[in-house]
Design an enzyme around this catalytic site. Structure first.
Site, PDB file in Angstrom:
ATOM      1  N   LYS A  90       0.858  -1.187   0.000  1.00 17.72           N
ATOM      2  CA  LYS A  90       0.000   0.000   0.000  1.00 17.72           C
ATOM      3  C   LYS A  90       0.884   1.223   0.000  1.00 17.72           C
ATOM      4  O   LYS A  90       1.811   1.338   0.817  1.00 17.72           O
ATOM      5  CB  LYS A  90      -0.879  -0.009   1.279  1.00 17.72           C
ATOM      6  CG  LYS A  90      -1.863   1.151   1.351  1.00 17.72           C
ATOM      7  CD  LYS A  90      -3.126   0.849   0.604  1.00 17.72           C
ATOM      8  CE  LYS A  90      -3.946   2.089   0.283  1.00 17.72           C
ATOM      9  NZ  LYS A  90      -3.488   2.801  -0.945  1.00 17.72           N
ATOM     10  N   LYS A 114       5.504   3.236   8.411  1.00 20.39           N
ATOM     11  CA  LYS A 114       4.335   4.112   8.565  1.00 20.39           C
ATOM     12  C   LYS A 114       3.060   3.286   8.605  1.00 20.39           C
ATOM     13  O   LYS A 114       2.212   3.445   9.491  1.00 20.39           O
ATOM     14  CB  LYS A 114       4.281   5.092   7.381  1.00 20.39           C
ATOM     15  CG  LYS A 114       3.129   6.072   7.448  1.00 20.39           C
ATOM     16  CD  LYS A 114       2.853   6.763   6.122  1.00 20.39           C
ATOM     17  CE  LYS A 114       4.066   7.422   5.534  1.00 20.39           C
ATOM     18  NZ  LYS A 114       3.713   8.389   4.447  1.00 20.39           N
ATOM     19  N   LYS A 126       5.368   1.727  -3.054  1.00 17.78           N
ATOM     20  CA  LYS A 126       5.289   3.094  -3.609  1.00 17.78           C
ATOM     21  C   LYS A 126       5.512   3.013  -5.107  1.00 17.78           C
ATOM     22  O   LYS A 126       6.182   2.084  -5.589  1.00 17.78           O
ATOM     23  CB  LYS A 126       6.389   3.967  -3.002  1.00 17.78           C
ATOM     24  CG  LYS A 126       6.121   5.461  -3.136  1.00 17.78           C
ATOM     25  CD  LYS A 126       5.209   5.956  -2.049  1.00 17.78           C
ATOM     26  CE  LYS A 126       4.790   7.385  -2.241  1.00 17.78           C
ATOM     27  NZ  LYS A 126       4.114   7.910  -1.038  1.00 17.78           N
ATOM     28  N   ASP A 166      -0.191  10.840  -4.313  1.00 16.15           N
ATOM     29  CA  ASP A 166       0.997  11.437  -3.681  1.00 16.15           C
ATOM     30  C   ASP A 166       1.242  12.728  -4.475  1.00 16.15           C
ATOM     31  O   ASP A 166       0.317  13.209  -5.150  1.00 16.15           O
ATOM     32  CB  ASP A 166       2.205  10.470  -3.742  1.00 16.15           C
ATOM     33  CG  ASP A 166       3.344  10.920  -2.823  1.00 16.15           C
ATOM     34  OD1 ASP A 166       3.235  10.723  -1.608  1.00 16.15           O
ATOM     35  OD2 ASP A 166       4.328  11.507  -3.316  1.00 16.15           O
ATOM     36  N   THR A 209      -4.729  13.321   5.445  1.00 14.11           N
ATOM     37  CA  THR A 209      -3.317  13.479   5.833  1.00 14.11           C
ATOM     38  C   THR A 209      -3.136  14.769   6.639  1.00 14.11           C
ATOM     39  O   THR A 209      -2.521  14.772   7.714  1.00 14.11           O
ATOM     40  CB  THR A 209      -2.404  13.475   4.592  1.00 14.11           C
ATOM     41  OG1 THR A 209      -2.752  12.363   3.772  1.00 14.11           O
ATOM     42  CG2 THR A 209      -0.951  13.384   4.992  1.00 14.11           C
ATOM     43  N   ASN A 240      -2.318  18.982  -1.419  1.00 10.22           N
ATOM     44  CA  ASN A 240      -3.327  18.263  -0.641  1.00 10.22           C
ATOM     45  C   ASN A 240      -3.017  18.272   0.858  1.00 10.22           C
ATOM     46  O   ASN A 240      -3.880  18.595   1.680  1.00 10.22           O
ATOM     47  CB  ASN A 240      -3.420  16.821  -1.154  1.00 10.22           C
ATOM     48  CG  ASN A 240      -4.335  15.972  -0.302  1.00 10.22           C
ATOM     49  OD1 ASN A 240      -3.891  15.272   0.599  1.00 10.22           O
ATOM     50  ND2 ASN A 240      -5.634  16.056  -0.535  1.00 10.22           N
ATOM     51  N   SER A 376      -6.853   5.573   3.778  1.00  8.73           N
ATOM     52  CA  SER A 376      -6.895   4.723   2.584  1.00  8.73           C
ATOM     53  C   SER A 376      -7.267   3.295   2.978  1.00  8.73           C
ATOM     54  O   SER A 376      -8.039   2.625   2.286  1.00  8.73           O
ATOM     55  CB  SER A 376      -5.521   4.694   1.896  1.00  8.73           C
ATOM     56  OG  SER A 376      -5.347   5.817   1.075  1.00  8.73           O
TER      57      SER A 376
HETATM   58  P1  NDP Z   1       0.627  17.785  -3.904  1.00  5.47           P
HETATM   59  O1  NDP Z   1       1.139  17.493  -5.267  1.00  5.47           O
HETATM   60  O2  NDP Z   1      -0.817  17.932  -3.666  1.00  5.47           O
HETATM   61  O3  NDP Z   1       1.333  19.088  -3.325  1.00  5.47           O
HETATM   62  C1  NDP Z   1       2.723  19.179  -3.228  1.00  5.47           C
HETATM   63  C2  NDP Z   1       3.081  20.589  -2.824  1.00  5.47           C
HETATM   64  O4  NDP Z   1       4.489  20.671  -2.587  1.00  5.47           O
HETATM   65  C3  NDP Z   1       2.788  21.616  -3.907  1.00  5.47           C
HETATM   66  O5  NDP Z   1       2.508  22.844  -3.308  1.00  5.47           O
HETATM   67  C4  NDP Z   1       4.109  21.652  -4.676  1.00  5.47           C
HETATM   68  O6  NDP Z   1       4.316  22.865  -5.375  1.00  5.47           O
HETATM   69  C5  NDP Z   1       5.104  21.507  -3.549  1.00  5.47           C
HETATM   70  N1  NDP Z   1       6.302  20.838  -4.053  1.00  5.47           N
HETATM   71  C6  NDP Z   1       6.365  19.617  -4.630  1.00  5.47           C
HETATM   72  N2  NDP Z   1       7.620  19.329  -4.984  1.00  5.47           N
HETATM   73  C7  NDP Z   1       8.343  20.404  -4.640  1.00  5.47           C
HETATM   74  C8  NDP Z   1       9.709  20.711  -4.748  1.00  5.47           C
HETATM   75  N3  NDP Z   1      10.571  19.840  -5.301  1.00  5.47           N
HETATM   76  N4  NDP Z   1      10.130  21.901  -4.265  1.00  5.47           N
HETATM   77  C9  NDP Z   1       9.245  22.764  -3.701  1.00  5.47           C
HETATM   78  N5  NDP Z   1       7.930  22.529  -3.586  1.00  5.47           N
HETATM   79  C10 NDP Z   1       7.502  21.362  -4.040  1.00  5.47           C
HETATM   80  O7  NDP Z   1       1.228  16.622  -2.971  1.00  5.47           O
HETATM   81  P2  NDP Z   1       0.774  16.210  -1.513  1.00  5.47           P
HETATM   82  O8  NDP Z   1       0.297  17.385  -0.751  1.00  5.47           O
HETATM   83  O9  NDP Z   1      -0.077  15.016  -1.646  1.00  5.47           O
HETATM   84  O10 NDP Z   1       2.163  15.699  -0.905  1.00  5.47           O
HETATM   85  C11 NDP Z   1       3.037  16.551  -0.158  1.00  5.47           C
HETATM   86  C12 NDP Z   1       3.972  15.687   0.678  1.00  5.47           C
HETATM   87  O11 NDP Z   1       3.211  14.897   1.581  1.00  5.47           O
HETATM   88  C13 NDP Z   1       4.830  14.690  -0.094  1.00  5.47           C
HETATM   89  O12 NDP Z   1       6.065  14.528   0.583  1.00  5.47           O
HETATM   90  C14 NDP Z   1       4.032  13.399   0.000  1.00  5.47           C
HETATM   91  O13 NDP Z   1       4.858  12.264  -0.176  1.00  5.47           O
HETATM   92  C15 NDP Z   1       3.532  13.517   1.420  1.00  5.47           C
HETATM   93  N6  NDP Z   1       2.352  12.718   1.775  1.00  5.47           N
HETATM   94  C16 NDP Z   1       1.207  12.789   1.059  1.00  5.47           C
HETATM   95  C17 NDP Z   1       0.087  12.066   1.448  1.00  5.47           C
HETATM   96  C18 NDP Z   1      -1.218  12.177   0.739  1.00  5.47           C
HETATM   97  O14 NDP Z   1      -2.186  11.566   1.215  1.00  5.47           O
HETATM   98  N7  NDP Z   1      -1.343  12.937  -0.335  1.00  5.47           N
HETATM   99  C19 NDP Z   1       0.143  11.167   2.595  1.00  5.47           C
HETATM  100  C20 NDP Z   1       1.374  11.214   3.342  1.00  5.47           C
HETATM  101  C21 NDP Z   1       2.436  11.958   2.908  1.00  5.47           C
HETATM  102  P3  NDP Z   1       3.824  22.970  -6.904  1.00  5.47           P
HETATM  103  O15 NDP Z   1       2.321  23.081  -6.833  1.00  5.47           O
HETATM  104  O16 NDP Z   1       4.473  24.192  -7.424  1.00  5.47           O
HETATM  105  O17 NDP Z   1       4.283  21.726  -7.570  1.00  5.47           O
HETATM  106  O1  2IT Z   2       2.966   8.834   1.601  1.00  9.10           O
HETATM  107  C1  2IT Z   2       1.815   8.378   1.801  1.00  9.10           C
HETATM  108  O2  2IT Z   2       1.518   7.801   2.851  1.00  9.10           O
HETATM  109  C2  2IT Z   2       0.816   8.559   0.742  1.00  9.10           C
HETATM  110  N1  2IT Z   2       1.111   9.181  -0.271  1.00  9.10           N
HETATM  111  C3  2IT Z   2      -0.550   7.972   0.899  1.00  9.10           C
HETATM  112  C4  2IT Z   2      -0.549   6.516   0.525  1.00  9.10           C
HETATM  113  C5  2IT Z   2      -1.904   5.858   0.496  1.00  9.10           C
HETATM  114  O3  2IT Z   2      -1.929   4.679   0.115  1.00  9.10           O
HETATM  115  O4  2IT Z   2      -2.920   6.480   0.828  1.00  9.10           O
END
Ligand code: NDP
Ligand code: 2IT
Length: 444
Positions: A90, A114, A126, A166, A209, A240, A376
């Site tokens: 997952k 995690k 992943k 992600d 999240t 997100n 999830s």
């Molecule tokens: P999104 O794509 O929704 O948002 C990512 C955000 O981070 C955007 O604002 C983006 O800017 C910015 N960003 C991405 N890459 C870079 C970079 N290299 N330098 C600077 N800014 C950057 O992703 P999520 O919010 O889903 O994910 C954010 C983090 O949380 C990640 O590390 C992900 O692995 C982690 N995560 C996500 C989960 C989920 O359920 N979605 C669960 C657990 C962890 P821009 O819009 O300009 O690209």
């Molecule tokens: O980093 C993470 O935990 C996620 N991007 C969510 C993974 C999931 O299966 O919901």
């Protein structure tokens, strides 16, 4: 040489040019020293650490698609099926030009521990691609997602491997991938999570999240006789995780003053206008430069900089290694008392060490952002029983899970003599369950 050091050395030698993967393995294995020392003979005999750092399977594939000009584009797709000791693989799918095998391996490795911490039956995996969704039309996004799934569908399934969102993968991408999976396989099953609400998605998964991050911070503060009320909070990211962290922080009485994206950051001393941020990012898919049009009193700056703002709580919610030693020093000098990782490994190794030594409460991502994958898993449960739970029901389960995660990592840290070190607590608590399951299942 200690067993842990031997395995770290071997990982670096056998996986060259994958610095993020080395960083994640080093952080986890370093924290496991207390438990490895106690069980060294059995772990060595069973090569437990060598097995846990080696993915069960890694899949790399070609993703050809046609752009709006009729030009064929070729990207690389990945799925790393890391560990299935406690449940089906997952983990999310990351779409970002920086994606390579090392990035997916670091994320998959983190995901094992995690997912274990959530207390739910999910293994670690992943996936992703170096495809860049920025500036692409809806049709191009669909073409990519369909091609990606045409290959990926051979390796996943509701009881084998369940991908999700992600960075760069949200509801739109999950929708296109789900449609293609269903078309090829001919089954309507919970093979992806983060689905739309009309076709098997769970209420509260979108928020999970970010909400979960604030629930665990809230619980930790409560256990230290404090609350979020009146706290100044600095958030990075505007995706997100960041958006729903800001929403819950505001609901719990905190004042969030920043957000950022890959081009720049905003400082809004009156508190982020969440409706404006959602409109810019979720609806119009624009840059943060637009925020000033909604809030003339705010400041926009190019580049990175949110960690220079004085705050009580810092929540990195964008990407890996976005908070370095210099940033950590600024935060500590400005009196930060809590840092909790919404993103995966957003804090560099030297910054983490500095923060832990400075007496700041530090909640690592594998605990702090586990609410997303936990929800999830709740979506998988709803799909299996063909039922749909209310928002309140899912949200209250999520809250219970985050409270449990906090107490599990706190207890594990205490049990091994590292009270207050939640990095050690999270790694040991996450590892323990997986190690017991792997041992029980024999040499596989
Ligand atoms: P999104 O794509 O929704 O948002 C990512 C955000 O981070 C955007 O604002 C983006 O800017 C910015 N960003 C991405 N890459 C870079 C970079 N290299 N330098 C600077 N800014 C950057 O992703 P999520 O919010 O889903 O994910 C954010 C983090 O949380 C990640 O590390 C992900 O692995 C982690 N995560 C996500 C989960 C989920 O359920 N979605 C669960 C657990 C962890 P821009 O819009 O300009 O690209
Ligand atoms: O980093 C993470 O935990 C996620 N991007 C969510 C993974 C999931 O299966 O919901």
């Amino acid at each position: 040489m200690s067993y842990v050091d031997e395995v770290i050395e071997r990982v670096i030698k056998e996986n060259p040019n994958e610095p993020e993967f080395h960083q994640a393995v080093r952080e986890v294995l370093d924290s496991l020293r207390p438990i490895v020392d106690k069980n060294e003979e059995a772990y060595r005999r069973d090569a437990l650490l060598e097995r846990i750092v080696n993915p069960e399977r890694q899949i790399k594939f070609r993703v050809p698609w046609v752009d709006d000009k009729g030009q064929v584009q070729v990207n690389t797709g990945y799925r790393v099926q890391y560990n299935s000791a406690i449940g089906p693989y997952k983990g999310g799918i990351r779409l970002h030009p920086s994606v390579n095998l090392g990035i997916i391996k670091f994320l998959g490795f983190e995901q094992i521990f995690k997912n274990s911490l959530t207390g739910l039956p999910i293994g670690g995996g992943k996936g992703g691609s170096d495809f860049d969704p920025k500036g692409k039309s809806d049709r191009e996004i669909m073409a990519f997602c369909q091609s990606f799934m045409t290959e990926l569908c051979k390796y996943i399934g509701a009881d084998t491997d369940v991908p999700a969102g992600d960075i760069g993968t949200g509801a739109r991408e999950i929708g296109y991938m789900y449609g293609q999976y269903k078309r090829i396989k001919g089954v309507f099953e919970g093979v992806l999570t983060g689905k739309g609400l009309t076709y098997g998605g769970s209420l509260a998964r979108t928020q999970a999240t970010g909400y979960g991050l604030l629930y665990i911070v809230d619980e930790m503060l409560k256990c230290h006789n404090d609350t979020l009320v009146g706290k100044t909070i600095v958030v990075s990211g505007a995706g997100n995780v960041a958006i729903y962290a800001i929403e819950k922080a505001q609901q719990l009485g905190g004042k969030v003053v920043t957000a950022s994206d890959s081009t720049g950051w905003v400082y809004d001393p009156d508190g982020i206008d969440l409706a404006a941020l959602k409109e810019i990012k979720e609806v119009k898919r624009q840059r943060l430069t637009e925020y000033k049009n909604y809030r003339p009193n705010s400041e926009y700056h190019d580049g990175k900089g949110v960690w220079s703002i004085k705050c009580d709580i810092a929540l990195p919610c964008a990407t890996q290694n976005e908070l370095n030693l210099e940033d950590a020093k600024m935060l500590v000098n400005n009196g930060v008392s809590v840092i909790a990782e919404g993103a995966n490994m957003p804090t560099t190794a030297d910054a983490t060490e500095f923060i832990l030594n400075s007496g700041v409460y530090f909640l690592p991502g594998k605990a702090a952002n586990s609410g997303g994958v936990a929800t999830s898993a709740l979506e998988m449960s709803q799909n299996s029983e063909r039922l749909h739970w209310s928002f309140e029901e899912v949200d209250s389960k999520l809250k219970g899970i985050m409270v449990n995660v906090y107490h599990n990592i706190d207890d594990a840290a205490k049990k091994y003599g590292y009270e207050g070190n939640y990095v050690i607590g999270a790694n040991i608590a996450g590892f323990e369950k997986v190690a017991i399951a792997m041992t029980a299942q024999g040499i596989v």
